[in-house]
Design a protein around this motif. Sequence first.
Motif, PDB file in Angstrom:
ATOM      1  N   PRO A 234     -14.053  17.312-105.713  1.00 58.50           N
ATOM      2  CA  PRO A 234     -12.619  16.994-105.734  1.00 58.50           C
ATOM      3  C   PRO A 234     -12.023  17.019-107.137  1.00 58.50           C
ATOM      4  O   PRO A 234     -12.668  16.611-108.106  1.00 58.50           O
ATOM      5  CB  PRO A 234     -12.564  15.578-105.149  1.00 58.50           C
ATOM      6  N   GLN A 235     -10.801  17.520-107.229  1.00 58.37           N
ATOM      7  CA  GLN A 235     -10.054  17.496-108.487  1.00 58.37           C
ATOM      8  C   GLN A 235      -8.647  16.968-108.234  1.00 58.37           C
ATOM      9  O   GLN A 235      -7.967  17.378-107.290  1.00 58.37           O
ATOM     10  CB  GLN A 235      -9.955  18.882-109.126  1.00 58.37           C
ATOM     11  N   LEU A 236      -8.212  16.054-109.092  1.00 62.66           N
ATOM     12  CA  LEU A 236      -6.839  15.578-109.121  1.00 62.66           C
ATOM     13  C   LEU A 236      -6.201  16.087-110.403  1.00 62.66           C
ATOM     14  O   LEU A 236      -6.814  16.019-111.475  1.00 62.66           O
ATOM     15  CB  LEU A 236      -6.796  14.049-109.079  1.00 62.66           C
ATOM     16  N   SER A 237      -4.994  16.605-110.286  1.00 59.35           N
ATOM     17  CA  SER A 237      -4.278  17.128-111.455  1.00 59.35           C
ATOM     18  C   SER A 237      -2.911  16.469-111.512  1.00 59.35           C
ATOM     19  O   SER A 237      -2.166  16.485-110.529  1.00 59.35           O
ATOM     20  CB  SER A 237      -4.140  18.651-111.353  1.00 59.35           C
ATOM     21  N   ILE A 238      -2.573  15.860-112.660  1.00 57.62           N
ATOM     22  CA  ILE A 238      -1.287  15.193-112.808  1.00 57.62           C
ATOM     23  C   ILE A 238      -0.513  15.823-113.960  1.00 57.62           C
ATOM     24  O   ILE A 238      -1.096  16.358-114.908  1.00 57.62           O
ATOM     25  CB  ILE A 238      -1.429  13.676-113.016  1.00 57.62           C
ATOM     26  N   HIS A 239       0.809  15.765-113.874  1.00 56.57           N
ATOM     27  CA  HIS A 239       1.654  16.422-114.870  1.00 56.57           C
ATOM     28  C   HIS A 239       2.985  15.682-114.975  1.00 56.57           C
ATOM     29  O   HIS A 239       3.518  15.207-113.972  1.00 56.57           O
ATOM     30  CB  HIS A 239       1.929  17.872-114.460  1.00 56.57           C
ATOM     31  N   THR A 240       3.536  15.597-116.181  1.00 59.18           N
ATOM     32  CA  THR A 240       4.913  15.149-116.340  1.00 59.18           C
ATOM     33  C   THR A 240       5.841  16.300-115.987  1.00 59.18           C
ATOM     34  O   THR A 240       5.541  17.469-116.267  1.00 59.18           O
ATOM     35  CB  THR A 240       5.196  14.686-117.776  1.00 59.18           C
TER      36      THR A 240
ATOM     37  N   LEU B  67      -9.825  20.298-101.584  1.00 60.21           N
ATOM     38  CA  LEU B  67     -10.428  19.515-102.666  1.00 60.21           C
ATOM     39  C   LEU B  67      -9.440  19.172-103.773  1.00 60.21           C
ATOM     40  O   LEU B  67      -9.754  18.366-104.647  1.00 60.21           O
ATOM     41  CB  LEU B  67     -11.612  20.277-103.264  1.00 60.21           C
ATOM     42  N   LEU B  68      -8.259  19.771-103.748  1.00 67.58           N
ATOM     43  CA  LEU B  68      -7.281  19.579-104.820  1.00 67.58           C
ATOM     44  C   LEU B  68      -6.128  18.702-104.360  1.00 67.58           C
ATOM     45  O   LEU B  68      -5.599  18.879-103.262  1.00 67.58           O
ATOM     46  CB  LEU B  68      -6.725  20.934-105.277  1.00 67.58           C
TER      47      LEU B  68
END
Length: 456
Positions: free
Chosen positions: A345-351, A377-378
């Motif tokens: 699993p991957q979590l991606s966060i962004h402003t 998984l994302l």
Amino acid sequence: MRHGTRIACATALLLTLTAAPAATATTDTTTHVDGQLPSGATYMMDVPTNWNGTVLLFSHGYNAGPANPAQDAPDAATKPLLLQQGYALIGSSYASTGWAVTDAVPDQMATLKAFTTRFGQASRTLAWGRSYGGLVTTAIAERHPDAIDGSLSMCGLVHGGVANWNNTLDPVFALKTLLGSDVPLVNLPSQQAATDAANTLTATVDSAQSTTEGRARIALAAALHNIPVWNAPTQPRPAASDWGTQQANQYDAVKGLLKIAAFNRRQEAETRAGGNMSWNTGVDYARLLAQSSVRKEVTALYKKAGLSLTKDLAALNRTPRITADPAAVAWMSSTSSFTGKLAKPQLSIHTIGDPLVPVQTESALRRAVSAAGSAPLLRQAYVDNAGHCTFSPAEQLAALHTLEDRLTTGSWQGTDPASLNARATAADPTTPTRYVSYRPTPYLRPYDLAHPADGR
């Protein structure tokens, strides 16, 4: 020899070598270790006495040098909170500065090996990183899934290297063409040449900003990079039709792009790649603008200036194009672009107001992962703030805990803004919680290894 040769063999070599003797300092609450890897990179580790069994492998962002310290946490405010919660923190400097992915990935894996040798096997290993470190983290996730349990990218270059340099080329190509400057955009022979080109084009932009025509054209260039109209926390947040404030904010970001990435960082990356790794042959700039998140602003400013947007786009489309060095593209592609194949699993966060690594990079990541069949998984989440990597400690802890829940339960839970904000407040009630529902527009120049046609 290209730096990329390390991708094929150096990881295995480094993991079999013994790191240099480490310096250790122990307090009542934390053991701190400093050491050096066989590659010459330094590493640091902080392990609390109440270690919870989870180790966080942190990949730091782009470092132009010459100083090259190791880092094991995203910032000074978040680090003590992580230690209080029992996490072991580790990270390396990477053996070189700049576009250092071919050093960073093996050095990070060697740091993890050194940690295991010293402290024992962790019950859970998470890779995480910010900015350029998000690219490194995603590379680790794709290339070394057996070494980690999950990954977290924060404001990361998750679109990959080729896409990054193509999209960095477009705004400066527009500025040079429409404002009448004569500077080299690629194949920069030295850092001094890069600085000179950046200073020359910045002066041209400064002059253009004094006229309505110039402001419209600067806005067009900004639109080709998806530079947001609110992109620094110190800026006023403009209303939806406040075109003047929107453009003034973008003007600041355009100058930042010229001073940071478009020339000096490009020159360093070109040196590693062995030539120019980006192109705009075959690009239709009218089509790109039609997909841009700020196209309405550009249209309004052109109308106010009495300029023909159609004519300027036609001028861009008929201007002689820049071709790439195929070998340089191949190096950048093999070292710094992604397949989209996730095994963990991957979590991606962004402003949402990031001017340097625009939030649309998340669209590029989603595109690659979906094509590779890894979409379940994302997960991606967005913070309502301006600037690059301007997350609060609470927001970072919430993302980390959400990824951990995914690993514990086997399914994504609480990835909606309300749940993330509640988790952030619980983790650190002293700093902001600003997760929002958001869907970024498409990335304008995507390139990934899941879409072979991207390279044509």
